[in-house]
Every structure is written in structure tokens, then in C-alpha cells.
Motif scaffolding. Structure first.
Motif, PDB file in Angstrom:
ATOM      1  N   ASP A  42      46.292  44.261 -11.415  1.00 30.73           N
ATOM      2  CA  ASP A  42      44.839  44.361 -11.469  1.00 30.73           C
ATOM      3  C   ASP A  42      44.377  44.025 -12.883  1.00 30.73           C
ATOM      4  OD1 ASP A  42      45.339  46.633 -13.029  1.00 30.73           O
ATOM      5  OD2 ASP A  42      44.882  48.027 -11.413  1.00 30.73           O
ATOM      6  N   ASP A  66      44.422  34.778  -0.022  1.00 25.43           N
ATOM      7  CA  ASP A  66      43.663  36.034   0.009  1.00 25.43           C
ATOM      8  C   ASP A  66      44.184  37.051  -1.001  1.00 25.43           C
ATOM      9  OD1 ASP A  66      41.989  35.067   1.968  1.00 25.43           O
ATOM     10  OD2 ASP A  66      42.944  36.160   3.615  1.00 25.43           O
ATOM     11  N   ASP A  70      41.087  39.139  -5.287  1.00 29.56           N
ATOM     12  CA  ASP A  70      40.627  40.270  -6.098  1.00 29.56           C
ATOM     13  C   ASP A  70      40.883  40.016  -7.582  1.00 29.56           C
ATOM     14  OD1 ASP A  70      39.685  41.656  -3.906  1.00 29.56           O
ATOM     15  OD2 ASP A  70      41.455  42.950  -3.739  1.00 29.56           O
ATOM     16  N   ASP A  73      38.504  37.322  -8.855  1.00 31.36           N
ATOM     17  CA  ASP A  73      37.161  37.874  -9.056  1.00 31.36           C
ATOM     18  C   ASP A  73      37.103  38.723 -10.325  1.00 31.36           C
ATOM     19  OD1 ASP A  73      36.286  36.610  -6.756  1.00 31.36           O
ATOM     20  OD2 ASP A  73      36.408  38.416  -5.515  1.00 31.36           O
ATOM     21  N   ASP A  74      38.141  39.514 -10.576  1.00 31.11           N
ATOM     22  CA  ASP A  74      38.209  40.321 -11.799  1.00 31.11           C
ATOM     23  C   ASP A  74      38.245  39.431 -13.038  1.00 31.11           C
ATOM     24  OD1 ASP A  74      38.190  42.689 -10.387  1.00 31.11           O
ATOM     25  OD2 ASP A  74      40.356  43.037 -10.564  1.00 31.11           O
TER      26      ASP A  74
END
Length: 150
Positions: A42, A66, A70, A73-74
Motif C-alpha cells: 500500500d 485489477d 488501488d 490510485d494511491d
């Protein structure tokens, strides 16, 4: 030399195999590698490293998988200046956009101030033969670029 974070997404194992080969190249140059599946990474993980290699297969008509969305986008929300990157990926030239995931990742890195140490490496499906050697060399070249930038 700092550690290198090597993040990858793989569905069929091709990109994971490529990540293993890139890791091998880095290690031959004495680089410590923290290799992680993208689902285990992350924003806080990215912030811990100065040197990052991203590897993704391309989904369909040039999209990121997919699993990478995330993190992508971060990445769009932070300043990546001071960080050095390289991007690799697998794809299928039967699609109109070949290895588009590599291009998308490189674009966000540049937009957010990150430095690309190498041109992205794109491999057709599975890294075999010459592509196996190119993948190992990609790791070697990234390590050498870090030493030069040092």
C-alpha cells in the motif's frame, strides 16, 4: 546501497517469473530486494523505499490488472520525487495496445515527480530465451543506474 522494493502482479505466473528474473539480476549486483505481490503493498510501503521496480501484466485492451488499481490510485495522490523507478511487464501483442500497463505506470511516475532510471521492459507473454536474459539484465541495469546516481 538502499534496498529495492520489487512489486508485481501476476495472474498466470508469467509476470511473477519475470519478477524473479529481475530480482536475480539485482542480486548479482549486490542489491537487497524486498519482493512483494502488489496485493501486499500500500501507500505506506511505497513511502518506505527510495528505489522501486513495478511489474504488471496488461489486462485486455491495455489496462492495469485489477490488483494494481488501488496502488495506482494511491500513487496519483502523492509526490514521488526523490524516488527512482523502473517498470516491466508482460503482455500480448495480439491486442491493439501492447503492454499498456507499463505505459500507465510510467506515466503516473513521471506525472508525480518520480525518476525513471530505465526504459520500461515489455515481454510477450512469458520470459523465455532472449527475454529471460533481458529480464535479468533489466535488474542488473537498474542496480548499475542506482550506483551511478548514487
Amino acid at each position: 546501497m538502499s534496498k529495492v522494493l520489487l512489486v508485481y502482479a501476476s495472474m498466470t505466473g508469467n509476470t511473477e517469473e519475470m519478477a524473479n528474473l529481475v530480482e536475480k539480476g539485482l542480486q548479482t549486483e549486490g542489491v537487497t530486494v524486498d519482493k512483494k505481490d502488489v496485493i501486499d503493498v500500500d501507500l505506506s510501503t511505497l513511502e518506505e523505499y527510495e528505489n522501486i521496480i513495478l511489474g504488471a501484466y496488461t489486462w485486455g485492451e491495455g489496462a492495469l490488472p485489477d490488483e494494481f488499481l488501488d496502488l495506482y490510485d494511491d500513487m496519483e495522490t502523492i509526490d514521488l520525487s526523490g524516488k527512482t523507478f523502473a517498470v516491466f511487464g508482460t503482455g500480448d501483442s495480439g491486442y491493439a495496445i501492447y503492454c499498456g500497463a507499463v505505459d500507465l505506470l510510467e506515466d503516473v511516475i513521471k506525472e508525480k515527480g518520480g525518476k525513471l532510471a530505465l526504459e520500461g521492459l515489455k515481454v510477450e507473454n512469458c520470459p523465455e530465451g532472449e527475454d529471460e536474459d533481458r529480464s535479468i539484465q533489466f535488474g542488473v541495469d537498474f542496480a548499475k543506474a542506482l550506483k551511478v546516481m548514487g
